[in-house]
Design an enzyme around this catalytic site. Sequence first.
Site, PDB file in Angstrom:
ATOM      1  N   ASP A  68       0.872  -1.171   0.000  1.00  0.00           N
ATOM      2  CA  ASP A  68       0.000   0.000   0.000  1.00  0.00           C
ATOM      3  C   ASP A  68       0.916   1.231   0.000  1.00  0.00           C
ATOM      4  O   ASP A  68       2.128   1.123   0.134  1.00  0.00           O
ATOM      5  CB  ASP A  68      -0.972  -0.013   1.184  1.00  0.00           C
ATOM      6  CG  ASP A  68      -2.204   0.851   0.883  1.00  0.00           C
ATOM      7  OD1 ASP A  68      -2.138   1.665  -0.066  1.00  0.00           O
ATOM      8  OD2 ASP A  68      -3.218   0.729   1.578  1.00  0.00           O
ATOM      9  N   TRP A  69       0.315   2.362  -0.161  1.00  0.00           N
ATOM     10  CA  TRP A  69       1.071   3.615  -0.342  1.00  0.00           C
ATOM     11  C   TRP A  69       2.117   3.780   0.786  1.00  0.00           C
ATOM     12  O   TRP A  69       1.759   4.057   1.924  1.00  0.00           O
ATOM     13  CB  TRP A  69       0.069   4.773  -0.334  1.00  0.00           C
ATOM     14  CG  TRP A  69       0.637   6.142  -0.517  1.00  0.00           C
ATOM     15  CD1 TRP A  69       1.421   6.826   0.374  1.00  0.00           C
ATOM     16  CD2 TRP A  69       0.452   7.005  -1.640  1.00  0.00           C
ATOM     17  NE1 TRP A  69       1.728   8.055  -0.126  1.00  0.00           N
ATOM     18  CE2 TRP A  69       1.142   8.199  -1.370  1.00  0.00           C
ATOM     19  CE3 TRP A  69      -0.233   6.907  -2.854  1.00  0.00           C
ATOM     20  CZ2 TRP A  69       1.162   9.274  -2.246  1.00  0.00           C
ATOM     21  CZ3 TRP A  69      -0.216   7.983  -3.728  1.00  0.00           C
ATOM     22  CH2 TRP A  69       0.480   9.139  -3.431  1.00  0.00           C
TER      23      TRP A  69
END
Length: 762
Positions: free
Chosen positions: A295-296
């Site tokens: 994820d980011w």
Amino acid sequence: MNILRHYIILALTLIVLTNCKAQKPTKMSKKNTIEQKINTLLSQMTIEEKVGQMNQYNGFWDVTGPAPEGGSAEKKHEHLRKGWVGSMLSVRGAKEVRAVQKIAVEESRLGIPLIIGFDVIHGYKTLSPIPLAEAASWDLEAIKNSAHIAATEASASGINWTFGPMVDISRDARWGRVMEGAGEDPFLGSKVAAARVKGFQGDDLSATNTIAACAKHFAAYGFSESGKEYNTVDIGTSTLHNMVLPPFKSAVDAGVRTLMNSFNEINGVPVTGSSYLQRDILKDEWKFDGYVVSDWASINEMINWGHAKDKREAAKIAAIAGSDMDMEGNVYIEELTQLVKDGVVNESILDDAVRRILRVKFELGLFDNPYKYCDETLERETIGSQKNHDAVLDMAKKSIVLLKNENNLLPLKKEGKTIALIGALANDKTSPLGSWRIASDDETAVSVLEGMQAYKGNILTYAKGADVTIGKAEFIQEVKINTTDKSDFEEAINTAKQADVVVMVLGEHGFQTGEARSRTNLQLPGVQQDLLEEVYKVNKNIVLVLNNGRPLAITWADENIPAIVEAWQLGTETGNAVAQVLYGDYNPSGKLPMTFPRNVGQVPIYYNYKNTGRPTDKDGNVFWSHYSDVENTPLYPFGYGLSYTTFKYSDLKLNTTSAVIGEDISVSVNVTNTGNFNGKEVVQLYIRDLFGSVTRPVKELKGFELVELKKGETKTVAFTLNKETLGFYNNDGKYIVEAGDFKVFVGGSSNTSLETTFELTK
Ligand code: NOJ
């Protein structure tokens, strides 16, 4: 003679060869060809280029997370030229995608095309209802079609990979991201996950109107402690295997090509660094051959978690654990090459990750034509087409849940009445678009006011009553709620006084749910509860239309307001869908995919709870599992939803009352439409395994079917229980079916009481 024979053999061989050539390549032969191509390409790649494939950069405008240090546009361009970028996210538009793709393909040494990712969550520009609402339809074909429409628009705009579906199970309405999933149940969640994957990916990933899907967030993000975003998760193995993992497994079985890991830790290990999840379960046990994206910046965040000392250690842990691609974290690109050169990370780890990433790129056909998603004419023709509007309207109507309808206040009469429409959300063309809608434009939803204006037979008056937010709500900012300004109450009260029926549209703004939108209060935000009560004083004929992205605790409304319609955030066609339901042109059939609590203190509350050792007050004293200030039951249970008609269930039958493990059990029930409208009903089947080596929930959904019944019609609905539905995962994560006594329940909600029993024997 010999020469003739020779010619005949030659001719026959030629015929065979020509036929072989003309034959379409089989799936297997395609796969083998792709694997050969990957081997050839991999053998030409430097370590830097391999790391480059594992590096994903955000584009230059839609920001969906905190900006990393040193992530300048110049640097990104330079890295594209060097072949140090495998993917970009949030670049969109056929022209813009072509521009970045051109750099990767025409300027880098090996010309490997980029895969372009985007959060296509409930549509691209033409928006469907938020995913939680879609799940309320229990209509898998419609959900699949909704994902297909989203893929059609996104792919026409240059995108070939969506970060969806989110398949996180959650029992906590405080968590803002419940809007993005399919609710609390692993069985429904698994079916919806598969439908969405198939909708996005279609049958042929190389088609120009399909995109690779991404099941996220692997895993257990939905169990963030106290519903607080990005928080720790501490769950047992039973919950992990029986509640959290099944929808991911279902997505993998449906062919999902990517997974995204997550911001949370489980039991002290950030999942981004979990070999157990990403290698042992996903890649080894489930044989998943696509890739995992972080994820980011979740790789970097392992430093804040206190799991990695610095970026170098974070990169090492994540790569070894099987996180194949670094989303906008800059950690792999900065650290991984040196880690390999130093012998800390084996190059085979890179080879495995790159192989997976290239495989998906080959399957998408990006090597055949890197610009296949970059056709501006197609983009213009596809986005916002009438067909897409029709599809999202259909989905929106199917997502609406009728929660209460005393004295048949609904459907509204079409003529001769004065209807007062009240609420800022009724006249809002942005909020109904929901939260994850970065490619869509503000002010593009049909508002409820507009939808109701299409019905001309009544007098329609409108008053705002009160603002929900202060100022314009934004995707990346905290939403400010109006908690004081009641200056427009009076106008609303006067409007209500003169009406036969009052329709009040109240609830959450679209940006009050979604990522980083946790709440500790589940009531109507701001002054809306006061507005509802003030209007009620002058006119009790109220239809409350709820807008929300999570279950709300609307106990007062349930006790006082005669009709309540759950209308979530329904996307672009919101107003038309709501009006058609209110006026009876569409008979609602949605059922709640998440339990609605009586108050926030009951959360987490869910239907498949454990019985405990003290489930009732059998001795009439205080020593049983309960609260002293509110009853244990929810306000509205999972699976609940009314219709304008009524349904009767009868003749619940099993083909046997005793079966050997492995034998199928057939269940049938008669459902009759006993009311005055044609309608649809979601017939639900639950079981209870009465004793288990690991205790079992009091009810577990194991089947459902959406049936359409004309007035007076009866249909027999059949289900099969088998070893896939009668077992569970033990605490070693092993699926087992145990002998014992079972109950079977069938009905239109999880609180159905129609039941029968059977036993399973060895
Ligand atoms: C963070 C979110 O958790 C994830 O779901 C999303 O896909 C990425 N940001 C990219 O926007």
